[in-house]
Design an enzyme around this catalytic site. Structure first.
Site, PDB file in Angstrom:
ATOM      1  N   ARG A   1      -1.407  -2.062  -7.013  1.00 34.25           N
ATOM      2  CA  ARG A   1      -1.628  -3.606  -6.479  1.00 34.25           C
ATOM      3  C   ARG A   1      -2.855  -4.351  -7.020  1.00 34.25           C
ATOM      4  NH1 ARG A   1      -0.937  -4.242  -1.275  1.00 34.25           N
ATOM      5  NH2 ARG A   1      -3.638  -4.745  -0.533  1.00 34.25           N
TER       6      ARG A   1
ATOM      7  N   HIS B   1      -3.873  -9.014   1.755  1.00 32.95           N
ATOM      8  CA  HIS B   1      -5.904  -9.291   1.976  1.00 32.95           C
ATOM      9  C   HIS B   1      -5.792 -10.030   3.669  1.00 32.95           C
ATOM     10  CE1 HIS B   1      -6.349  -7.867  -2.382  1.00 32.95           C
ATOM     11  NE2 HIS B   1      -6.217  -6.384  -1.418  1.00 32.95           N
TER      12      HIS B   1
ATOM     13  N   ARG C   1       1.049  -1.295  -0.020  1.00 29.59           N
ATOM     14  CA  ARG C   1       0.381  -0.065  -0.059  1.00 29.59           C
ATOM     15  C   ARG C   1       0.853   1.152  -0.262  1.00 29.59           C
ATOM     16  NH1 ARG C   1      -2.653  -3.908   3.109  1.00 29.59           N
ATOM     17  NH2 ARG C   1      -4.900  -4.555   2.541  1.00 29.59           N
TER      18      ARG C   1
END
Length: 402
Positions: free
Chosen positions: A335, A358, A242
């Site tokens: 991503r 995730h 991220r």
């Protein structure tokens, strides 16, 4: 005998203080310096007490008498006027201290103490201390739903529907925090549910075509911006992390020997540690940039200070300067690029999901994935880095043929 206005005006100071009585315990104390102070003498639970109202002529005779009658009503109800005056002063002082800004700062400190991610802290800090600035100095116990609605509607009308919605939510969190810390009795945002327009859903732009992604990687290689910014973009593409995790990457998180980047739980969106295998290409990026960050712990420090990370918009701004618009590519889009291309090439979906950090809804599978997929994830991240090199080479050859 009741006092008259003439009595009050003609009262002159003497060597000793003296009193002029009006009746019902009300009297004017005249001091040797010439000061004149209204006071009430009364008894409560068998004890004699004194209560000051204020100076004459600031408080007129009529006002002093009205105040006396008010205090008499309290006595009749079994309330000590002096105790109530003290309690009112304490409550007023507390209200002045407990402004929205101060409660919001306490709330942010609690978030930090609970190890919230730095990106979350930055977003909440911006919402509460910048966007909500118009109510910053208002006592939190006095803020009304109408006041908040006016603030939120102004933000909404400026086109920032999502910001208005998020602000209502985080202001509500501050008020609930104020309630449990006994600084407010209600949450005015509850009355505003449904008052704002639904935000327009926009997906983060991402390049999903391999050739176009190769062109982007070449553009990043040729970018002449601040070295740490260029390195951060390459590292972002190679790790599929991220953007906030990359911007806040710490030197202490990098293990060159094990080729591992260990992100602490407080810096991840899912609030759990996330380890990322580092490909040869990712290690090379770190080696190149390492000397530029040796005065601090940040891997990708800002141009302005080694103590500050790159700003939230720095990565996207760099993409814009390369010619990639907001509807074409975003920092977070790397991503999606990795996920889409790797899935289309037949890589194991569970390994891809684990690599992206995730959250698996199944707690047992979460533990299993984290412990068992490391080898697969290491191979996956190296394969992804090699694919990015392949995409570059394909674009270069296509350009030579053209």
């Amino acid at each position: 005998m009741a006092l008259t206005h003439l009595d009050l005006r003609n009262a002159k100071p003497t060597e000793k203080p003296y009193k002029l009585f009006d009746g019902g315990g009300l009297h004017l104390l005249v001091s040797p310096t010439g000061g004149k102070l209204w006071r009430l003498k009364y008894r409560f639970q068998g004890k004699e007490r004194l209560l000051s109202f204020g100076p004459y002529p600031l408080f007129s005779l009529a006002e002093a008498r009205a105040k006396r009658d008010e205090m008499k009503k309290l006595l009749a109800a079994g309330v000590d006027p002096s105790a109530k005056k003290k309690a009112d002063k304490i409550a007023e002082a507390a209200a002045r201290r407990n402004t929205f800004r101060l409660v919001a700062e306490d709330y942010l400190a609690r978030l930090k103490g609970n190890h919230s991610a730095e990106a979350t802290l930055e977003k909440n800090r911006w919402l509460l201390l910048d966007l909500a600035e118009p109510i910053a100095d208002r006592p939190v116990s006095e803020i009304t739903p109408a006041e908040l609605l006016d603030l939120l509607k102004r933000i909404e009308k400026s086109g920032r529907r999502e910001s208005a919605r998020r602000l209502r939510g985080v202001i509500g969190s501050v008020f609930r925090f104020a309630i449990v810390t006994l600084r407010a009795t209600n949450d005015p945002t509850q009355a505003l549910r449904g008052a704002l327009l639904a935000p327009k859903v926009t997906h983060r732009a991402a390049i999903l075509d391999e050739k176009k992604l190769g062109s982007l990687m070449l553009a990043i290689d040729a970018y002449d911006g601040w070295p740490t910014l260029t390195a951060a973009l390459k590292f972002l593409a190679l790790t599929s992390a991220r953007p906030g995790e990359v911007r806040g990457a710490r030197r202490s998180e990098i293990d060159f020997e094990k080729a591992r980047w260990r992100i602490a739980a407080e810096r991840t969106k899912m609030r759990r540690p996330h380890d990322i295998p580092l490909s040869r290409q990712a290690i090379a990026v770190l080696r190149d940039i390492w000397p530029l960050s040796d005065r601090g712990d940040l891997v990708f420090p800002s141009i302005r200070s080694h103590e500050k990370s790159l700003s939230e918009n720095a990565l996207n701004s760099a993409l814009r300067r390369m010619g990639y618009g907001p509807d074409e590519m975003s920092a977070h889009g790397f991503r999606s690029s990795a996920s889409t291309i790797l899935n289309s090439r037949g890589f194991e979906p569970d390994v891809i999901e684990a690599a992206l950090g995730h959250q698996d809804e199944n707690a047992i599978r979460r533990i299993y994935n984290r412990s068992s997929y490391w080898s697969e994830r290491t191979k996956l991240m190296q394969a992804w880095a090699d694919l990015l090199d392949e995409f570059r080479t394909t674009c270069l050859r296509a350009g030579e043929r053209a």
